[in-house]
Scaffold this motif. Sequence first.
Motif, PDB file in Angstrom:
ATOM      1  N   TRP A 136     -14.914  -7.831 -12.447  1.00  0.00           N
ATOM      2  CA  TRP A 136     -14.210  -8.244 -13.670  1.00  0.00           C
ATOM      3  C   TRP A 136     -13.742  -7.043 -14.483  1.00  0.00           C
ATOM      4  O   TRP A 136     -12.601  -7.007 -14.952  1.00  0.00           O
ATOM      5  CB  TRP A 136     -15.127  -9.129 -14.511  1.00  0.00           C
ATOM      6  CG  TRP A 136     -14.586  -9.418 -15.877  1.00  0.00           C
ATOM      7  CD1 TRP A 136     -13.421 -10.067 -16.180  1.00  0.00           C
ATOM      8  CD2 TRP A 136     -15.171  -9.043 -17.120  1.00  0.00           C
ATOM      9  NE1 TRP A 136     -13.257 -10.122 -17.547  1.00  0.00           N
ATOM     10  CE2 TRP A 136     -14.312  -9.516 -18.145  1.00  0.00           C
ATOM     11  CE3 TRP A 136     -16.344  -8.377 -17.469  1.00  0.00           C
ATOM     12  CZ2 TRP A 136     -14.603  -9.311 -19.498  1.00  0.00           C
ATOM     13  CZ3 TRP A 136     -16.635  -8.185 -18.810  1.00  0.00           C
ATOM     14  CH2 TRP A 136     -15.770  -8.648 -19.806  1.00  0.00           C
ATOM     15  N   HIS A 184      -1.895  -5.261 -22.220  1.00  0.00           N
ATOM     16  CA  HIS A 184      -2.111  -6.645 -22.638  1.00  0.00           C
ATOM     17  C   HIS A 184      -1.943  -6.771 -24.152  1.00  0.00           C
ATOM     18  O   HIS A 184      -2.390  -5.908 -24.918  1.00  0.00           O
ATOM     19  CB  HIS A 184      -3.514  -7.101 -22.240  1.00  0.00           C
ATOM     20  CG  HIS A 184      -3.650  -8.590 -22.115  1.00  0.00           C
ATOM     21  ND1 HIS A 184      -3.277  -9.272 -20.977  1.00  0.00           N
ATOM     22  CD2 HIS A 184      -4.103  -9.523 -22.979  1.00  0.00           C
ATOM     23  CE1 HIS A 184      -3.515 -10.553 -21.143  1.00  0.00           C
ATOM     24  NE2 HIS A 184      -4.008 -10.737 -22.360  1.00  0.00           N
ATOM     25  N   ARG A 212      -5.643  -4.195 -16.538  1.00  0.00           N
ATOM     26  CA  ARG A 212      -4.689  -5.042 -17.258  1.00  0.00           C
ATOM     27  C   ARG A 212      -4.640  -4.774 -18.763  1.00  0.00           C
ATOM     28  O   ARG A 212      -3.604  -4.955 -19.399  1.00  0.00           O
ATOM     29  CB  ARG A 212      -5.030  -6.516 -17.028  1.00  0.00           C
ATOM     30  CG  ARG A 212      -4.923  -6.955 -15.576  1.00  0.00           C
ATOM     31  CD  ARG A 212      -5.526  -8.344 -15.360  1.00  0.00           C
ATOM     32  NE  ARG A 212      -4.896  -9.344 -16.199  1.00  0.00           N
ATOM     33  CZ  ARG A 212      -5.360 -10.586 -16.348  1.00  0.00           C
ATOM     34  NH1 ARG A 212      -6.468 -10.948 -15.748  1.00  0.00           N
ATOM     35  NH2 ARG A 212      -4.723 -11.447 -17.121  1.00  0.00           N
ATOM     36  N   ILE A 213      -5.758  -4.365 -19.346  1.00  0.00           N
ATOM     37  CA  ILE A 213      -5.843  -4.326 -20.802  1.00  0.00           C
ATOM     38  C   ILE A 213      -4.929  -3.296 -21.457  1.00  0.00           C
ATOM     39  O   ILE A 213      -4.486  -3.517 -22.606  1.00  0.00           O
ATOM     40  CB  ILE A 213      -7.312  -4.120 -21.247  1.00  0.00           C
ATOM     41  CG1 ILE A 213      -7.480  -4.516 -22.721  1.00  0.00           C
ATOM     42  CG2 ILE A 213      -7.769  -2.685 -20.994  1.00  0.00           C
ATOM     43  CD1 ILE A 213      -8.936  -4.577 -23.160  1.00  0.00           C
ATOM     44  N   PHE A 226     -11.681 -15.166 -15.956  1.00  0.00           N
ATOM     45  CA  PHE A 226     -11.628 -14.453 -14.675  1.00  0.00           C
ATOM     46  C   PHE A 226     -12.333 -15.266 -13.588  1.00  0.00           C
ATOM     47  O   PHE A 226     -11.857 -15.346 -12.450  1.00  0.00           O
ATOM     48  CB  PHE A 226     -12.303 -13.089 -14.823  1.00  0.00           C
ATOM     49  CG  PHE A 226     -12.373 -12.291 -13.550  1.00  0.00           C
ATOM     50  CD1 PHE A 226     -11.280 -11.587 -13.090  1.00  0.00           C
ATOM     51  CD2 PHE A 226     -13.553 -12.246 -12.809  1.00  0.00           C
ATOM     52  CE1 PHE A 226     -11.344 -10.842 -11.920  1.00  0.00           C
ATOM     53  CE2 PHE A 226     -13.636 -11.509 -11.637  1.00  0.00           C
ATOM     54  CZ  PHE A 226     -12.519 -10.807 -11.190  1.00  0.00           C
ATOM     55  N   THR A 245     -10.034  -6.027 -15.546  1.00  0.00           N
ATOM     56  CA  THR A 245      -9.739  -5.953 -16.978  1.00  0.00           C
ATOM     57  C   THR A 245      -9.229  -4.581 -17.386  1.00  0.00           C
ATOM     58  O   THR A 245      -8.267  -4.458 -18.159  1.00  0.00           O
ATOM     59  CB  THR A 245     -10.996  -6.315 -17.785  1.00  0.00           C
ATOM     60  OG1 THR A 245     -11.416  -7.641 -17.434  1.00  0.00           O
ATOM     61  CG2 THR A 245     -10.713  -6.261 -19.276  1.00  0.00           C
ATOM     62  N   LEU A 290      -8.543 -12.413 -21.225  1.00  0.00           N
ATOM     63  CA  LEU A 290      -9.272 -11.481 -20.362  1.00  0.00           C
ATOM     64  C   LEU A 290     -10.776 -11.723 -20.369  1.00  0.00           C
ATOM     65  O   LEU A 290     -11.519 -10.983 -19.721  1.00  0.00           O
ATOM     66  CB  LEU A 290      -8.997 -10.037 -20.806  1.00  0.00           C
ATOM     67  CG  LEU A 290      -7.538  -9.584 -20.761  1.00  0.00           C
ATOM     68  CD1 LEU A 290      -7.425  -8.135 -21.224  1.00  0.00           C
ATOM     69  CD2 LEU A 290      -6.967  -9.736 -19.360  1.00  0.00           C
TER      70      LEU A 290
END
Length: 523
Positions: A494, A505, A501-502, A518, A498, A513
């Motif tokens: 996870w 985002h 992507r964060i 997830f 994350t 998220l």
Amino acid sequence: MPSAVHELPDNIAELKAMVLASRAALHSRDLLIEKLKHQLAGLRRHQFGARSESLDQLELTLEAEEIARAAEQAPAAHDAAPHDGASVPDETKDEPRRRPLPDHLPRHEMVLPAPEACTACGGKLKPVGEDVTEQLEYIPGRFVVNRIVRPRVACACCETFHQAPLPSRPIERGRPGPGLLAHVLVNKYADHLPLYRQSQIFARDRVDLDRSTLAGWVGASTALLEPLADAIGRHVLTGQAIFADDTPVKMQAPRCPAGESTLSPRGGMGKTKTARLWVYGRDERPWSGEAPPAAWYRFSIDRKGERPAEHLKSFTGWMHADGYAGFEELYRSGAIREVACMAHIRRKFVDIQQSQGSAIAEEAIKRIAELYAIEAEARGQPPDERARIRQAKAKPILDGLAAWLAEQQPRISGKTPLAAAIRYALTRIKRLHPYLDHGILELDNNTAERAMRGVAIGRKNYLFMGSERGGKAAAIAYTLIETAKLNGVDPQAWLTDTLARIPDHKINRIDELLPWHFAHHQA
């Protein structure tokens, strides 16, 4: 006090007074001895782990015994093994049946060909089946380098240069990928592996990552993930009931500025001070609630009551907690209602029973066990049904326990540990009654105490928090990892996703998220 017979007075009244004084002194000494024995037994259990709440030493003992037993059985198994190539089963009837190896693991198949002809008569062989033996092997993880190649091109007409933009990275201008950052965080805060040990492990793969470099990555990663931890905190505080606990952690005190006294409240000669890590949990699974479970950690430099007041300023509802005096102001406001913890009551009687063999403590433990048996029956039921079961079955037992303890109290000395345990129980039982009427409440605060286990284990592997910022980083990491575990999510998978992507985002969509989303995506 006279030490010889001829020194004793002849007056009977004086002799009686001396006897009474001697009895009082002996009684006081007996109480002191009993108290010291109780404290010594508690310290021994704390050091050597001979209690149900601390099984580290027991696990090590069992492991040593199993290794020794396996070492003893290995030569016998070798001597009994056939040498003629005959097939033998992997397990004997005396051995426990082993579970199959996980199906999701990749299989590398190696076929050992059978003879082409019978070794006894030379006849042709035909297949009649096969034996399959599976062996679990481990291939160490390995580092890779992602080469991001971005060709530069120019227009043949206007000579304008073009190039694809560089993708966002978790640490701007940093070299670690999201998977490596997640690996370092999980190693430190889930597997309790200090950074200097990680550095040594990486060095065995000929990758030189200094501890200070890893520390910088941890700080940058947790800062990037802080909005996600805040979102988990908001989720926890919207629950109808939460679980609260705290534990001490060492923090390095800041050095005094030049010319300032070492007695200054700002710090000392680089020494440590006792800080605090708090946890607030939400878990509605026991009554089939739909909200995902979560644990929100907060760090503070002390244990003043203003700390939880600041953490819980937006919360309204029930709170399971121990008897910490700093919570009293929260209860007086009326916004937060207290639910006491039966596990704390039980633990005091367990300590006494183990150190003194008290029959009263043993009986209290048995009565408390009846309450937990009823909770096992009510687990998973909707709130109304849980309240009905408790009113019908648990209430008489809890009321009976309080009445019985009140009867025992006058029969024992008020200065003994047992008397103190009874007084504590009678006080806390009064604040435990709400759980009988509300099915969303629990008998104890074990949800929060379980969330602190990882902190307690990790505390053994590092000396102190380096600073207040370091404590805050730890609270963020514990929040993310423990919440992932509560939702059945692999923290490393996870966090890898994350952290990738964060950076791009949108902050107003940070809830997307969260680990339970997830989990749904992976499913």
